[in-house]
Scaffold this active site. Structure first.
Site, PDB file in Angstrom:
ATOM      1  N   SER A 133     -61.487  50.119  -1.291  1.00 59.95           N
ATOM      2  CA  SER A 133     -61.811  48.736  -1.639  1.00 59.95           C
ATOM      3  C   SER A 133     -63.022  48.243  -0.862  1.00 59.95           C
ATOM      4  CB  SER A 133     -60.608  47.816  -1.418  1.00 59.95           C
ATOM      5  OG  SER A 133     -60.135  47.926  -0.094  1.00 59.95           O
ATOM      6  N   GLU A 134     -63.212  48.720   0.384  1.00 58.10           N
ATOM      7  CA  GLU A 134     -64.410  48.382   1.151  1.00 58.10           C
ATOM      8  C   GLU A 134     -64.840  49.538   2.035  1.00 58.10           C
ATOM      9  OE1 GLU A 134     -62.950  44.220   0.224  1.00 58.10           O
ATOM     10  OE2 GLU A 134     -61.950  45.839   1.305  1.00 58.10           O
ATOM     11  N   THR A 135     -66.151  49.632   2.203  1.00 64.39           N
ATOM     12  CA  THR A 135     -66.794  50.527   3.159  1.00 64.39           C
ATOM     13  C   THR A 135     -67.753  49.675   3.975  1.00 64.39           C
ATOM     14  OG1 THR A 135     -66.639  52.427   1.670  1.00 64.39           O
ATOM     15  CG2 THR A 135     -68.276  52.555   3.433  1.00 64.39           C
ATOM     16  N   HIS A 142     -59.785  42.759   6.026  1.00 61.14           N
ATOM     17  CA  HIS A 142     -59.358  44.033   6.618  1.00 61.14           C
ATOM     18  C   HIS A 142     -60.542  44.885   7.055  1.00 61.14           C
ATOM     19  CE1 HIS A 142     -59.914  46.691   3.027  1.00 61.14           C
ATOM     20  NE2 HIS A 142     -59.664  47.678   3.854  1.00 61.14           N
TER      21      HIS A 142
END
Length: 283
Positions: A51-53, A82
């Protein structure tokens, strides 16, 4: 990759909002992100398929310990919860020393975000909302269609946008939230959080779910930015106590737990983090 000369960069994958590996929400953290082009950052984020990097780069503010670039598979966003905690965890674990004792100062698209260090983990101060107030009728209609429910089942609603674009609706109970079977055809345009309360004396007070297909995320396992916005809304409206816990990820086989604590006028969102992968990435 378009970077003319690649090099090895420190890399970690951190599971956030859990003490147990592989049941929270993972974030990929490139700890030496300086010099990677925007295009390559976006490509790496698509490749990790999380979902995120995030990419840790030198700060532009003298108050910050580092600057964080946050990418979803769909592109860069100014803030996310997060990734903030997971990146701070990885930075500290790799030897980072905060300028302020007991607090990491992150610079990101929203500005400076303080992250408190405690025995129970890390917590970020909820940033000011970019957009608040009730949702428009047309938006509520689209949400009801997307969730596959009658609009009358929505017992509360609010914009809680602190960067990703969150709209939020409240259902009558956590069980109703868990029972949702969204219609992906109608969810495509929505960046949406759904929350419902558990019965009194439950170990977790609310269950939340987060949907963000425009960001490349069908359903996010555990979402700090959404919880920050929900807390500002629910506490401000008298719908939640000043301190509470949120469960998320149940429908995805995860066991995320987020803590909300109020200190004066500030709301802090936190939880445990655990590193699952350590190594290097070439970029």
């Amino acid at each position: 990759m378009t970077t003319p000369s690649r090099r090895r960069r420190r890399f970690a994958q951190v599971d956030v909002f859990t003490e147990v590996p592989y049941v929270g929400n993972p974030v990929a953290v490139v700890l030496d992100g300086d010099g990677i082009s925007d295009r390559d950052m976006a490509q790496i984020a698509q490749w990790t398929n999380l979902s995120e990097t995030t990419f840790v780069v030198p700060p532009t503010s003298g108050e910050a310990d580092y600057r964080l670039r946050i990418f979803t598979p769909g592109g860069e966003i100014p803030f996310a919860g997060h990734p903030t905690l997971g990146s701070a965890h990885a930075w500290l674990e790799s030897g980072g020393t905060p300028k302020k004792p007991g607090e990491v100062t992150q610079e990101c698209g929203l500005g400076l975000v303080p992250v408190r260090i405690s025995e129970d983990g890390l917590g970020f101060r909820a940033p000011a909302l970019r957009r608040s107030g009730p949702l428009e009728d047309g938006h509520l209609d689209r949400i009801a269609r997307g969730l596959g429910i009658d609009r009358a089942r929505i017992v509360g609603h609010q914009w809680v946008d602190n960067g990703p674009g969150w709209a939020a609706v409240q259902l009558a109970s956590a069980d109703e939230v868990l029972a949702l079977k969204p219609d992906e055809q109608h969810m495509g345009e929505l960046v949406l959080g759904v929350v419902g309360a558990y019965p009194e004396d439950s170990p977790v007070q609310f269950e939340a779910r987060a949907f963000a297909l425009p960001k490349g995320v069908r359903e996010d396992p555990v979402t700090g930015s959404l919880t920050a916005g929900l807390a500002q809304w629910l506490i401000g409206a008298g719908k939640a106590p000043r301190d509470f816990r949120v469960g998320q990820g149940t429908c995805l086989g995860r066991q995320g737990v987020l803590t909300v604590e109020s200190h004066g006028e500030d709301i802090w969102v936190g939880g445990a983090s655990v590193t699952c992968v350590r190594g290097t990435l070439e970029a």
